[in-house]
Write a protein that holds these residues in place. Structure first.
Motif, mmCIF file in Angstrom:
data_model
loop_
_atom_site.group_PDB
_atom_site.id
_atom_site.type_symbol
_atom_site.label_atom_id
_atom_site.label_comp_id
_atom_site.label_asym_id
_atom_site.label_seq_id
_atom_site.Cartn_x
_atom_site.Cartn_y
_atom_site.Cartn_z
ATOM 1 N N ASP A 70 4.619 6.714 -1.859
ATOM 2 C CA ASP A 70 3.812 7.798 -1.318
ATOM 3 C C ASP A 70 2.454 7.216 -0.948
ATOM 4 O O ASP A 70 1.935 6.362 -1.667
ATOM 5 N N ASN A 71 1.909 7.650 0.150
ATOM 6 C CA ASN A 71 0.586 7.236 0.626
ATOM 7 C C ASN A 71 0.598 5.820 1.202
ATOM 8 O O ASN A 71 1.521 5.045 0.977
ATOM 9 N N GLU A 72 -0.456 5.507 1.928
ATOM 10 C CA GLU A 72 -0.633 4.163 2.462
ATOM 11 C C GLU A 72 -1.228 3.282 1.365
ATOM 12 O O GLU A 72 -2.087 3.715 0.608
ATOM 13 N N ILE A 73 -0.764 2.050 1.291
ATOM 14 C CA ILE A 73 -1.156 1.157 0.208
ATOM 15 C C ILE A 73 -1.658 -0.154 0.801
ATOM 16 O O ILE A 73 -1.085 -0.683 1.755
ATOM 17 N N ALA A 74 -2.703 -0.710 0.212
ATOM 18 C CA ALA A 74 -3.239 -1.992 0.656
ATOM 19 C C ALA A 74 -2.270 -3.113 0.304
ATOM 20 O O ALA A 74 -1.646 -3.110 -0.764
ATOM 21 N N LEU A 75 -2.156 -4.071 1.201
ATOM 22 C CA LEU A 75 -1.252 -5.202 1.014
ATOM 23 C C LEU A 75 -1.547 -5.952 -0.286
ATOM 24 O O LEU A 75 -0.633 -6.362 -1.000
ATOM 25 N N GLU A 76 -2.813 -6.100 -0.613
ATOM 26 C CA GLU A 76 -3.197 -6.836 -1.823
ATOM 27 C C GLU A 76 -2.627 -6.215 -3.090
ATOM 28 O O GLU A 76 -2.314 -6.907 -4.048
ATOM 29 N N SER A 77 -2.498 -4.901 -3.107
ATOM 30 C CA SER A 77 -2.002 -4.237 -4.316
ATOM 31 C C SER A 77 -0.493 -4.400 -4.499
ATOM 32 O O SER A 77 0.025 -4.208 -5.592
ATOM 33 N N ILE A 78 0.210 -4.782 -3.438
ATOM 34 C CA ILE A 78 1.663 -4.950 -3.517
ATOM 35 C C ILE A 78 2.040 -6.371 -3.928
ATOM 36 O O ILE A 78 3.087 -6.599 -4.503
ATOM 37 N N GLN A 79 1.179 -7.321 -3.662
ATOM 38 C CA GLN A 79 1.501 -8.718 -3.941
ATOM 39 C C GLN A 79 1.695 -8.959 -5.435
ATOM 40 O O GLN A 79 0.960 -8.422 -6.265
ATOM 41 N N ASN A 80 2.720 -9.767 -5.735
ATOM 42 C CA ASN A 80 3.081 -10.037 -7.125
ATOM 43 C C ASN A 80 3.878 -11.337 -7.154
ATOM 44 O O ASN A 80 4.669 -11.585 -6.247
ATOM 45 N N PRO A 81 3.711 -12.181 -8.179
ATOM 46 C CA PRO A 81 4.486 -13.429 -8.234
ATOM 47 C C PRO A 81 5.991 -13.220 -8.410
ATOM 48 O O PRO A 81 6.770 -14.144 -8.197
ATOM 49 N N LEU A 82 6.416 -12.013 -8.760
ATOM 50 C CA LEU A 82 7.848 -11.740 -8.939
ATOM 51 C C LEU A 82 8.598 -11.602 -7.625
ATOM 52 O O LEU A 82 9.811 -11.718 -7.589
ATOM 53 N N TRP A 83 7.872 -11.313 -6.532
ATOM 54 C CA TRP A 83 8.553 -11.096 -5.255
ATOM 55 C C TRP A 83 7.726 -11.604 -4.089
ATOM 56 O O TRP A 83 6.544 -11.868 -4.201
ATOM 57 N N GLU A 84 8.419 -11.706 -2.958
ATOM 58 C CA GLU A 84 7.793 -12.095 -1.699
ATOM 59 C C GLU A 84 7.950 -10.917 -0.736
ATOM 60 O O GLU A 84 9.038 -10.360 -0.604
ATOM 61 N N ILE A 85 6.879 -10.547 -0.083
ATOM 62 C CA ILE A 85 6.925 -9.427 0.859
ATOM 63 C C ILE A 85 7.553 -9.910 2.160
ATOM 64 O O ILE A 85 7.070 -10.859 2.781
ATOM 65 N N GLN A 86 8.647 -9.275 2.560
ATOM 66 C CA GLN A 86 9.342 -9.614 3.800
ATOM 67 C C GLN A 86 8.817 -8.802 4.981
ATOM 68 O O GLN A 86 8.711 -9.311 6.083
ATOM 69 N N SER A 87 8.544 -7.529 4.720
ATOM 70 C CA SER A 87 7.995 -6.663 5.769
ATOM 71 C C SER A 87 7.273 -5.491 5.120
ATOM 72 O O SER A 87 7.538 -5.146 3.964
ATOM 73 N N ILE A 88 6.371 -4.909 5.891
ATOM 74 C CA ILE A 88 5.643 -3.734 5.425
ATOM 75 C C ILE A 88 5.425 -2.817 6.625
ATOM 76 O O ILE A 88 5.060 -3.270 7.703
ATOM 77 N N GLN A 89 5.712 -1.541 6.419
ATOM 78 C CA GLN A 89 5.522 -0.530 7.458
ATOM 79 C C GLN A 89 4.734 0.621 6.862
ATOM 80 O O GLN A 89 5.118 1.160 5.818
ATOM 81 N N GLN A 90 3.657 0.968 7.526
ATOM 82 C CA GLN A 90 2.851 2.087 7.052
ATOM 83 C C GLN A 90 2.853 3.176 8.103
ATOM 84 O O GLN A 90 2.769 2.911 9.291
#
Length: 86
Positions: free
Chosen positions: A15-35
């Motif tokens: 829910d809501n738009e989220i900043a890219l920095e808040s999603i980053q985590n060493p457990l995963w790699e971001i493949q794509s993001i759509q807002q």
């Protein structure tokens, strides 16, 4: 069979738009993001062999989760991969 050919890709909608920095985590790699209005959809490639409940727990620290799904290959896609490997 599908477990053997897992891609470890997950689609998560918050829910809501989220900043890219808040999603980053060493457990995963971001493949794509759509807002878009009032939601953010992210495709993640998990780096570790984590249980879905643990991933959900980590993701829920970021924001409210609207949807969470593992992207599984179809039987047809698995067949094509097996044939290409030979």
């Amino acid at each position: 069979v599908k477990n053997r050919y897992k891609t470890d890709l997950y689609s998560v909608t918050f829910d809501n738009e989220i900043a890219l920095e808040s999603i980053q985590n060493p457990l995963w790699e971001i493949q794509s993001i759509q807002q878009s209005q009032h939601k953010t959809t992210v495709t993640l490639k998990v780096k570790t062999n984590s249980e879905n409940n643990f991933l959900l727990s980590e993701l829920s620290k970021i924001a409210t989760i609207r949807s969470f799904s593992e992207e599984l290959l179809s039987i047809n896609d698995i067949f094509i991969r097996v044939v290409e490997q030979k």
